[in-house]
Design a protein around this motif. Structure first.
Motif: not given
Ligand code: TYD
Length: 145
Positions: A33, A35, A37, A46-47, A49, A97, A114, A119
């Motif tokens: 995967r 992704y 930001l 953010r994060g 977790h 972050m 995902y 988490y």
């Molecule tokens: P989130 O885990 O809250 O981001 P972070 O922990 O970095 O702040 O993810 C934000 C949104 O994106 C949430 O609705 C879940 C979605 N998401 C996916 O659909 N796929 C992914 O691979 C990730 C990381 C998040």
């Protein structure tokens, strides 16, 4: 804790720069995967977790961000601001972050799809799990090194 930065070879010439990420070469896991930001609002954290079974490599393709990492031994801050540096985020490491620059594009490669069930979002639960399971050895085994 060990902060594991992975230097990424830059292929530069008169036209500019290029960096390649390759599974099991400069990325020490199977890439399932990717992704990224971007357009992160000012002041956002953010994060917040950890993951029970997920290894990741973070790269600021553009801009800068600060990570707080904690494997249970206490928080460490790491500034990521160089597209030729990867930051390894192993399983069972709490991460936050913040201080995203306006232009930050933070790309993350991951070795699992995902899975919201992976988490841990409660820091006290994270501390209990990381203390109870002796995860440091598992982490090394997980990455095969
Ligand atoms: P989130 O885990 O809250 O981001 P972070 O922990 O970095 O702040 O993810 C934000 C949104 O994106 C949430 O609705 C879940 C979605 N998401 C996916 O659909 N796929 C992914 O691979 C990730 C990381 C998040």
């Amino acid at each position: 804790m060990d902060i594991e930065r992975i230097p990424l070879q830059k292929h530069g010439d008169s036209r500019g720069m290029l960096i390649a990420l390759e599974q099991d070469r400069n990325v020490p896991f199977e890439i399932r995967r990717v992704y990224y930001l971007f357009a992160t609002k000012g002041g956002v954290h953010r994060g917040m977790h950890a993951h029970r079974n997920l290894n990741q490599l973070a790269v600021t393709v553009r801009g800068s961000v600060t990570f707080l990492l904690d494997d249970g031994s206490g928080p460490h801050e790491v500034v990521l601001d160089d597209p030729s540096q990867g930051l390894l985020l192993r399983r069972m490491v709490w991460r936050e972050m913040y201080d995203f620059s306006d232009d930050c594009v933070l790309m993350v490669l991951a070795d699992q799809f995902y899975d919201p069930a992976d988490y841990i979002t409660d820091y006290d639960l994270f501390l209990r799990e990381v203390a109870g399971a002796g995860h440091s050895g598992d982490r090394a085994a997980c990455l095969g090194r």
